[in-house]
Design a protein around this motif. Structure first.
Motif, short mmCIF file in Angstrom:
data_model
loop_
_atom_site.label_atom_id
_atom_site.label_comp_id
_atom_site.label_asym_id
_atom_site.label_seq_id
_atom_site.Cartn_x
_atom_site.Cartn_y
_atom_site.Cartn_z
N UNK A 133 0.77 -1.30 -0.21
CA UNK A 133 0.05 0.18 -0.20
C UNK A 133 0.81 1.36 -0.35
N UNK A 134 2.20 0.95 0.15
CA UNK A 134 3.25 2.13 0.38
C UNK A 134 2.97 3.72 -0.75
N UNK A 135 2.41 3.14 -2.14
CA UNK A 135 2.16 4.02 -2.97
C UNK A 135 1.27 4.64 -2.93
N UNK A 136 0.40 4.04 -2.73
CA UNK A 136 -1.00 4.64 -2.30
C UNK A 136 -1.06 5.64 -1.02
N UNK A 137 -0.62 5.19 -0.07
CA UNK A 137 -0.26 6.34 1.12
C UNK A 137 0.59 7.89 0.15
N UNK A 138 1.84 7.19 -0.24
CA UNK A 138 1.94 8.43 -0.54
C UNK A 138 1.69 9.16 -1.41
N UNK A 139 0.41 8.54 -2.45
CA UNK A 139 0.09 9.05 -2.99
C UNK A 139 -0.83 9.75 -2.82
N UNK A 140 -1.64 9.61 -1.99
CA UNK A 140 -2.82 10.31 -0.46
C UNK A 140 -1.65 11.38 0.05
N UNK A 141 -0.58 10.79 0.47
CA UNK A 141 0.07 12.17 1.32
C UNK A 141 0.14 13.53 0.02
N UNK A 142 0.19 13.47 -0.95
CA UNK A 142 -0.11 14.20 -2.05
C UNK A 142 -0.96 14.88 -2.34
N UNK A 143 -2.01 13.76 -2.92
CA UNK A 143 -3.18 14.87 -2.85
C UNK A 143 -3.67 15.65 -1.58
N UNK A 144 -3.73 14.65 -0.38
CA UNK A 144 -4.46 15.73 0.76
C UNK A 144 -3.46 17.06 1.10
N UNK A 145 -1.70 17.20 0.56
CA UNK A 145 -0.53 17.65 1.14
C UNK A 145 -0.04 17.57 2.03
N UNK A 146 -0.72 16.78 2.61
CA UNK A 146 -0.54 16.25 4.33
C UNK A 146 0.85 15.02 4.35
N UNK A 147 2.27 15.52 5.04
CA UNK A 147 2.70 14.18 4.62
C UNK A 147 2.27 13.27 5.91
N UNK A 148 3.32 12.15 5.34
CA UNK A 148 2.43 10.50 5.74
C UNK A 148 4.05 10.06 5.18
N UNK A 149 4.85 9.58 6.57
CA UNK A 149 5.87 9.57 6.94
C UNK A 149 6.19 7.73 7.62
N UNK A 150 6.55 7.05 6.18
CA UNK A 150 7.07 5.76 6.89
C UNK A 150 7.96 5.68 8.51
N UNK A 151 8.18 5.15 9.24
CA UNK A 151 9.08 5.10 10.21
C UNK A 151 9.81 4.07 11.11
N UNK A 152 8.96 2.73 9.81
CA UNK A 152 9.63 1.49 10.57
C UNK A 152 8.59 0.40 10.15
N UNK A 153 8.52 -0.48 11.19
CA UNK A 153 7.87 -1.71 10.95
C UNK A 153 7.18 -2.24 11.77
N UNK A 154 6.36 -3.45 11.77
CA UNK A 154 5.39 -5.15 12.28
C UNK A 154 6.35 -5.56 12.46
N UNK A 155 6.34 -6.33 13.51
CA UNK A 155 7.16 -7.47 13.62
C UNK A 155 6.03 -8.55 14.50
#
Lengths: 332, 332
Positions: B281-303
């Motif tokens: 979903x990373x591309x979709x999240x990035x696209x949403x960030x651009x659309x909303x003009x709101x930074x969305x940052x990937x900061x880690x991962x679930x294990x």
């Protein structure tokens, strides 16, 4: 000995999560919000009441009774609208020195009345306060769409009805403060209990749909609240003070000169249901009273005009000033 | 000169009734409860937050900003669940010496943010308190049935995302207290504003449905709240501190030695959305960030496993003690 510091997270898990009854809406009180599935053909009914120690209850009142009064005051609002209770959310600001035993007793009281009234806790927020214990409860109910009762439904010619008895709450506050020692111990106990533990008319409220014109719960005093109902409905009201139902304990308090009838009519904390109904409905109301084993008393009628007139047993208008009907109380 | 006594009934009519926007559910704030028509296929989402003067905001904060923060903190909860705001109920315990101008400014702030976020007031209760100003707001939202986001939806392998920037709220409290005078005036003003006026991510939340696994708002500190999310989901998390987005002002505070990165990761009052999503979903999240003009940052991962590990820029685990991650805060 000082109490050990309270670990509120652990206590919430221990004390409040069980109050959800496992309702899926509550998500185990471990999410940011509660989720209630909407029911087609229904209205969700919402009411909130705030209570402050020293203002709405006595700071030394037993914690279980504080919790139960909070629940009952809110359920009284739902009942007067004809709604069935669904769930509650609690916002509590606890004094910093609250103890674990106090919190346990508070939660036990909540649990007792959630069981009595067959509802559950689905969310909340607990914070610390440097001030007095401050509680607010949001009660959620449900009623058939468009069928909820309103203050605004009274019509000229309607009878005015009241459930239970009037004046016990305000007398009960004085009883709880030790101001009614001229009464018997059993009268003092009865009245104090009525102050601390209102009886929300949850069985009555939903049955008034189709029967009542206007309906509300009486919390600020019968005459003041009837005034609100009249204003919302654009009508006036005339009640006969001698028809207002009093408990035997309240009658004895009046007879002993401890209180005037006028002040009972304007005392708060009754939590009875005040409603209007057309005269044709009188038999149905009486039948409902018998079925529910709950007194429902006709105390007057709705007329044109504005305002509330109360007629005493001597046929004279009771003096509002005597009863303090214009006293201000914040809140509803 | 002393203020004239406040007639709260009149002020409520003047100040709060306009905040209903004429919504029929509110019944002009003149009934005992509000009525919201259920929507087939929807869930009603409910959350409540309490705020106490001196605990959750500064007693001298401007009343309009106190009101707006109260609204925004609640809308942040709704947003993180994917819900659209519908209406609010306010329970307010006002100090006995509250003035009419203070109440007017408070109501004006409420009105401003109700307009901004297109929601309305449909009920409430106002009481007097001998203690500090104590507010509780119940926010009601709506989401498609069963689609509301939960803390419990994280899966092993998910990416961890955060909106906006982290740490401005906790720095802003210090800025508002005048403790960051080593920073420029504009940094101080920016940070104090972020403390006083959170930005609930109302446009983001509903768009995360179908994209996010788990979602919650960050109010108690990123690491602590990520811990809550992990516990609810039965997973563990690893974040890279260097990936956590900081504002330029916060970066300058770290560079000046006014705060550690670790403490920013555990500071409260961020009111950003923390969510997980599958790597696909990373591309979709990035696209949403651009659309909303709101930074969305990937900061880690679930294990697998439990707990949260934060890795510093030197590859070492950050010390929770340094960041005060175990500090207790009542409330949610």
């Amino acid at each position: 000995m000082a109490e050990p510091p309270v670990d509120e997270f652990a206590l919430i898990a221990e004390l409040f999560v069980p109050l959800t009854g496992g309702h899926p809406a509550a998500r185990g009180l471990s999410d940011d919000a509660a989720f209630l599935a909407d029911q087609p053909g229904c209205d969700t009914v919402l009411t909130v009441d705030a209570m402050v120690a020293g203002v709405h209850f006595l700071p030394d009142d037993p914690p279980d009774l504080i919790a139960r009064k909070l629940v009952r005051v809110n359920l009284s609002d739902l009942a007067a609208k004809g709604a069935e209770p669904v769930a509650l959310l609690l916002a509590a600001a606890f004094p910093q020195d609250v103890t674990a035993p106090w919190l346990r007793a508070f939660a036990a009281g909540l649990g007792q009345d959630l069981a009595t009234y067959r509802t559950v806790l689905i969310g909340g927020d607990t914070v610390a306060t440097p001030g007095p214990l401050t509680l607010s409860l949001t009660a959620i109910g449900r009623v058939a769409a468009g069928q909820g009762l309103a203050r605004s439904g009274a019509s000229v010619g309607d009878d005015i009805w009241i459930s239970g008895t009037i004046g016990d709450g305000s007398l009960g506050l004085r009883a709880a403060r030790g101001e009614l020692s001229a009464l018997s111990d059993s009268d003092v106990a009865f009245l104090a209990d009525r102050y601390r533990l209102p009886r929300p008319r949850v069985a009555l409220g939903p049955r008034l749909i189709g029967l009542a014109g206007a309906s509300m719960d009486v919390s600020d005093g019968l005459v003041q609240d009837l005034g609100h109902l009249c204003r919302a409905s654009g009508v006036g009201a005339r009640i006969e003070a001698g028809l207002v139902p009093l408990s035997d304990s309240a009658k004895r308090a009046v007879a002993a000169g401890l209180v005037t009838l006028a002040s009972l009519l304007s005392g708060g904390d009754d939590y009875e249901v005040l409603f209007t109904a057309s005269p044709e409905a009188a038999f149905a109301v009486a039948a409902l009273s018998a079925e529910l084993d709950l007194p429902l008393s006709k105390i007057g009628s709705i007329g044109a005009g504005t305002g509330v007139v109360a007629i005493g047993s001597d046929g004279q208008t009771l003096d509002p000033a005597q009863g303090g009907w214009r006293h201000f109380r914040a809140g509803s």
